[in-house]
Enzyme design. Structure first.
Site, mmCIF file in Angstrom:
data_model
loop_
_atom_site.group_PDB
_atom_site.id
_atom_site.type_symbol
_atom_site.label_atom_id
_atom_site.label_comp_id
_atom_site.label_asym_id
_atom_site.label_seq_id
_atom_site.Cartn_x
_atom_site.Cartn_y
_atom_site.Cartn_z
ATOM 1 N N CYS A 55 11.734 8.253 11.333
ATOM 2 C CA CYS A 55 12.236 6.881 11.471
ATOM 3 C C CYS A 55 13.688 6.892 11.946
ATOM 4 C CB CYS A 55 12.126 6.161 10.128
ATOM 5 S SG CYS A 55 12.647 4.433 10.216
ATOM 6 N N CYS A 59 18.477 4.494 6.179
ATOM 7 C CA CYS A 59 18.396 4.134 4.756
ATOM 8 C C CYS A 59 18.729 5.367 3.918
ATOM 9 C CB CYS A 59 16.999 3.613 4.415
ATOM 10 S SG CYS A 59 16.431 2.286 5.508
ATOM 11 N N CYS A 62 16.044 7.350 1.839
ATOM 12 C CA CYS A 62 14.703 7.587 2.384
ATOM 13 C C CYS A 62 14.522 8.972 3.003
ATOM 14 C CB CYS A 62 14.373 6.516 3.417
ATOM 15 S SG CYS A 62 12.665 6.667 4.006
ATOM 16 N N CYS A 99 -2.069 -0.871 0.392
ATOM 17 C CA CYS A 99 -0.887 -1.080 1.230
ATOM 18 C C CYS A 99 -0.697 0.088 2.192
ATOM 19 C CB CYS A 99 0.347 -1.237 0.341
ATOM 20 S SG CYS A 99 1.796 -1.767 1.277
ATOM 21 N N CYS A 131 -2.273 -4.972 2.451
ATOM 22 C CA CYS A 131 -0.831 -5.174 2.574
ATOM 23 C C CYS A 131 -0.294 -4.162 3.586
ATOM 24 C CB CYS A 131 -0.195 -4.943 1.200
ATOM 25 S SG CYS A 131 1.617 -4.958 1.197
ATOM 26 N N CYS A 191 5.726 -9.733 -0.366
ATOM 27 C CA CYS A 191 5.997 -8.708 -1.374
ATOM 28 C C CYS A 191 7.414 -8.217 -1.088
ATOM 29 C CB CYS A 191 4.977 -7.572 -1.233
ATOM 30 S SG CYS A 191 5.299 -6.184 -2.333
ATOM 31 N N ARG A 263 6.140 -5.741 -10.070
ATOM 32 C CA ARG A 263 5.530 -4.404 -9.981
ATOM 33 C C ARG A 263 6.462 -3.303 -10.466
ATOM 34 N NH1 ARG A 263 3.683 -3.723 -4.536
ATOM 35 N NH2 ARG A 263 2.096 -5.193 -5.213
#
Length: 332
Positions: A55, A59, A62, A99, A131, A191, A263
């Site tokens: 990616c 972040c 991550c 998801c 999702c 979400c 969650r």
């Protein structure tokens, strides 16, 4: 008397709730949870990384960011049949929401997106709530996902607006909010939650909850994650989040957003059953099940089934809200 659902919480009100003595806070949250939800029901979700690593975002938490050396291998988009096989196994193990996560900065209108739309249709046909979490979305992309049968879109705020640039510089907080707006306009459920343990202050946590609880419609699902510090990321040496902070976040979220699925997400692997039980008591009514959350470890289905049996919990059925609404319409 039931508390009204509010979208006009002040920072001071949230500050006061968040700083309530812990056992009193849990009692208040548990009381409200009992009024609005079936406390024996927990939504069981499974998360699969359908495209891993590489990616372009930065972040700080991550392991899938291309710029960090974390040992995560870059993998191309999975084949539809493999994804559906995984979804079927998750369904058989008790999951009702599936998801799919792709390590993209944003969705591009290309063949890969067409393949994801096909996967959405396939999972939907299995009778599961489907999702996706694919990065930033335009309005038309959100509409195409809705047409394919997407039930929910995950796009976390991560932290407060004030702390956000310390964690991510490759996109803005407003970019996040715009994607959520596009999702909402397309009629897909939202979400959206965050991560604690990113080096933020308690004030940052309060501000993030302020943003979530003051949206025109509360997110239908709010994941509360504890940072899983991964070697090779800028946050690899951050201190582990104490369970009491997770419980405080869950209880505050439950009081601010009484009907939302809250969650208990990343970080659950390190929790004992008694610690998880406190989270459920404080208002958590959704978990991720399965041995991985994208690329980080998670308790197995068998461990969770044993915990559910011990605590007297049961998985929430898929599409419960819609089925209730339809039955009420028929009765009317």
């Amino acid at each position: 008397m039931m508390q009204d659902i509010r979208n006009n919480w002040s920072l001071q009100e949230i500050h006061d709730i968040y700083n309530t003595p812990l056992l009193e806070l849990v009692f208040k949250a548990a009381t409200l949870h009992r009024q609005y939800n079936d406390t024996a029901e927990v939504q069981v979700c499974t998360l699969l990384s359908i495209k891993t690593g590489g990616c372009s975002e930065d972040c700080s938490y991550c392991p899938q960011a291309a710029r960090y050396n974390t040992g995560v291998d870059v993998q191309a988009l999975m084949k539809k049949e493999d994804v559906l096989q995984y979804a079927q196994k998750a369904k058989e193990a008790g999951s009702t929401r599936f998801c799919m996560g792709a390590a993209w900065r944003e969705v591009r209108d290309n063949r890969d997106f067409d393949r994801v739309l096909d996967m959405v249709k396939g999972v939907n046909e299995l009778g599961m709530e489907v999702c996706c979490t694919l990065g930033m979305l335009t309005e038309s992309q959100a509409e195409r996902l809705a047409e394919a049968g997407l039930y929910a879109y995950n796009h976390n705020l991560d932290t407060s607006k004030e702390h956000y640039s310390e964690i991510i510089t490759t996109r803005t907080y407003d970019d996040r909010l715009q994607t959520l707006d596009n999702v909402r306009k397309a009629g897909v459920t939202v979400c959206c939650g965050g991560i604690i343990g990113l080096g933020e202050t308690h004030e940052d946590r309060i501000r993030m909850l302020h943003t979530l609880s003051n949206m025109p419609e509360h997110p239908e699902s709010v994941p509360i994650n504890a940072l899983v510090a991964i070697k090779g990321t800028p946050l690899e040496n951050n201190e582990k989040v104490v369970v009491w902070d997770m419980i405080r976040m869950i209880a505050t979220a439950r009081i601010l957003m009484p009907k939302t699925m809250v969650r208990l997400s990343a970080g659950r692997t390190d929790m004992s059953i008694s610690e998880q039980a406190m989270c459920f008591m404080a208002g958590a009514n959704s978990i991720f099940a399965g041995d991985k959350l994208l690329t980080t470890p998670n308790p197995s289905f068998d461990e969770d089934n044993a915990m559910f049996e011990l605590l007297g919990l049961k998985p929430r059925k898929a599409f419960k809200e819609e089925k209730q609404y339809l039955s009420e319409m028929v009765e009317a």
